[in-house]
Design a protein around this motif. Structure first.
Motif, PDB file in Angstrom:
ATOM      1  N   VAL A  49     -60.567 -62.237 -83.190  1.00  0.00           N
ATOM      2  CA  VAL A  49     -59.768 -63.102 -82.330  1.00  0.00           C
ATOM      3  C   VAL A  49     -60.381 -64.500 -82.281  1.00  0.00           C
ATOM      4  CG1 VAL A  49     -58.907 -63.430 -79.987  1.00  0.00           C
ATOM      5  CG2 VAL A  49     -59.010 -61.135 -80.968  1.00  0.00           C
ATOM      6  N   GLY A  51     -60.952 -68.454 -80.880  1.00  0.00           N
ATOM      7  CA  GLY A  51     -61.164 -69.021 -79.548  1.00  0.00           C
ATOM      8  C   GLY A  51     -59.863 -69.460 -78.907  1.00  0.00           C
ATOM      9  N   ARG A  53     -56.867 -68.297 -79.395  1.00  0.00           N
ATOM     10  CA  ARG A  53     -56.081 -67.132 -78.976  1.00  0.00           C
ATOM     11  C   ARG A  53     -56.683 -66.490 -77.739  1.00  0.00           C
ATOM     12  NH1 ARG A  53     -54.225 -61.924 -82.635  1.00  0.00           N
ATOM     13  NH2 ARG A  53     -53.575 -60.637 -80.891  1.00  0.00           N
ATOM     14  N   GLU A  54     -57.991 -66.396 -77.690  1.00  0.00           N
ATOM     15  CA  GLU A  54     -58.642 -65.787 -76.536  1.00  0.00           C
ATOM     16  C   GLU A  54     -58.374 -66.600 -75.267  1.00  0.00           C
ATOM     17  OE1 GLU A  54     -60.547 -63.524 -73.913  1.00  0.00           O
ATOM     18  OE2 GLU A  54     -60.047 -62.964 -75.972  1.00  0.00           O
ATOM     19  N   ARG A  55     -58.394 -67.930 -75.375  1.00  0.00           N
ATOM     20  CA  ARG A  55     -58.105 -68.761 -74.207  1.00  0.00           C
ATOM     21  C   ARG A  55     -56.665 -68.563 -73.741  1.00  0.00           C
ATOM     22  NH1 ARG A  55     -61.584 -72.472 -76.923  1.00  0.00           N
ATOM     23  NH2 ARG A  55     -59.819 -73.471 -77.970  1.00  0.00           N
ATOM     24  N   ASP A  57     -54.824 -65.852 -74.224  1.00  0.00           N
ATOM     25  CA  ASP A  57     -54.777 -64.524 -73.606  1.00  0.00           C
ATOM     26  C   ASP A  57     -55.227 -64.586 -72.154  1.00  0.00           C
ATOM     27  OD1 ASP A  57     -53.858 -63.296 -75.883  1.00  0.00           O
ATOM     28  OD2 ASP A  57     -55.729 -62.251 -76.355  1.00  0.00           O
ATOM     29  N   ARG A  58     -56.283 -65.345 -71.918  1.00  0.00           N
ATOM     30  CA  ARG A  58     -56.836 -65.431 -70.556  1.00  0.00           C
ATOM     31  C   ARG A  58     -55.852 -66.108 -69.603  1.00  0.00           C
ATOM     32  NH1 ARG A  58     -61.712 -64.518 -68.423  1.00  0.00           N
ATOM     33  NH2 ARG A  58     -62.386 -65.717 -66.595  1.00  0.00           N
ATOM     34  N   ASN A  78     -54.194 -55.104 -70.631  1.00  0.00           N
ATOM     35  CA  ASN A  78     -54.539 -55.962 -71.768  1.00  0.00           C
ATOM     36  C   ASN A  78     -55.018 -55.086 -72.912  1.00  0.00           C
ATOM     37  OD1 ASN A  78     -54.200 -57.840 -69.730  1.00  0.00           O
ATOM     38  ND2 ASN A  78     -56.109 -58.930 -70.140  1.00  0.00           N
ATOM     39  N   ASN A  79     -54.446 -55.279 -74.100  1.00  0.00           N
ATOM     40  CA  ASN A  79     -54.900 -54.583 -75.311  1.00  0.00           C
ATOM     41  C   ASN A  79     -54.925 -53.068 -75.150  1.00  0.00           C
ATOM     42  OD1 ASN A  79     -55.419 -57.035 -76.783  1.00  0.00           O
ATOM     43  ND2 ASN A  79     -57.247 -57.307 -75.519  1.00  0.00           N
ATOM     44  N   ASP A  92     -50.969 -57.312 -76.807  1.00  0.00           N
ATOM     45  CA  ASP A  92     -51.974 -58.156 -76.166  1.00  0.00           C
ATOM     46  C   ASP A  92     -51.953 -57.976 -74.660  1.00  0.00           C
ATOM     47  OD1 ASP A  92     -52.858 -59.169 -78.583  1.00  0.00           O
ATOM     48  OD2 ASP A  92     -51.483 -60.862 -78.548  1.00  0.00           O
TER      49      ASP A  92
END
Length: 224
Positions: A49, A51, A53-55, A57-58, A78-79, A92
């Motif tokens: 993943v 950075g 995409r992770e941001r 997601d958050r 989540n996931n 996701d």
């Protein structure tokens, strides 16, 4: 003296074509693999993943979490792997109505079973699996709303299931998306794409103060 024979489980590899039972058997034998999905009978193992995409997601998790906290009878994940038709996707994010409140999915052992009311995928581009094989699966399984955030294209596609087929739900005249399944779940898509979580939550709080959300909370309570 009897000796136990250790069962050898084949590895799990992207591109394998497996039944769902065999997919789960191989995956459960490999606890080091955190992301794997069975879509259309084929194994998908996403790349690490990024950075960005992770941001994203958050941000989305924060938005959905606030809605969940204000709406008794609603849950999310989540996931989380879902057993859906003959496949096992790992969306996701999800938002769902609990089964005791009339929802369509439930936790069955280790996994969700059935179709959550809302699924969210964060994708690099429109060429991703999320808008092709996964799209087909979620549509066939009866996921009522499917939100895809396209990072490269800086685009949001909110799909609504109508008579068994997805149609793209446009934003309203004020630029906000409003869920048909979860009244009061309002989204400022531009603020989300720009990383302005405060603005996203301000608009959500307006939705949570709306008469439609108040009616939905009362409706859910009456289902018990």
């Amino acid at each position: 003296m009897a000796f136990a024979i250790e069962e050898r489980v084949p590895p799990l590899a992207a591109g394998d074509h497996l039944t769902r039972d065999e997919f789960l058997r191989r995956w459960e034998a490999l606890p080091g693999i955190k992301r794997a999905e069975l879509i259309g009978g084929g194994v998908y193992m996403p790349s690490p993943v990024s950075g960005d995409r992770e941001r994203m997601d958050r941000r989305i998790a924060g938005w959905l979490g606030v809605y969940q906290a204000a709406t008794p009878g609603v849950d999310g994940a989540n996931n989380a792997t879902s057993l859906m038709l003959e496949d096992a996707p790992q969306p996701d994010l999800s938002l769902l109505i609990l089964p005791e409140y009339g929802g369509n999915s439930r936790v069955d052992g280790l996994y969700f079973q059935g179709a959550p009311e809302l699924l969210v995928e964060v994708s690099a581009t429109s060429a991703s699996n999320d808008l092709h094989d996964k799209y087909d699966l979620y549509q066939a399984a009866g996921v009522r709303e499917y939100l895809v955030v396209l990072l490269f294209d800086e685009e949001i596609r909110w799909h609504e299931l109508v008579e068994g087929c997805y149609r793209v739900l446009p934003p309203d005249a004020d630029g906000l998306w409003r869920s048909r399944v979860f009244p009061g779940l309002w989204l400022d898509g531009q603020a989300l794409l720009q990383g302005n979580l405060r603005q996203v939550l301000d608009q959500l709080h307006d939705g949570l103060r709306s008469a439609e959300h108040e009616r939905f909370v009362a409706e859910l309570a009456a289902r018990l």
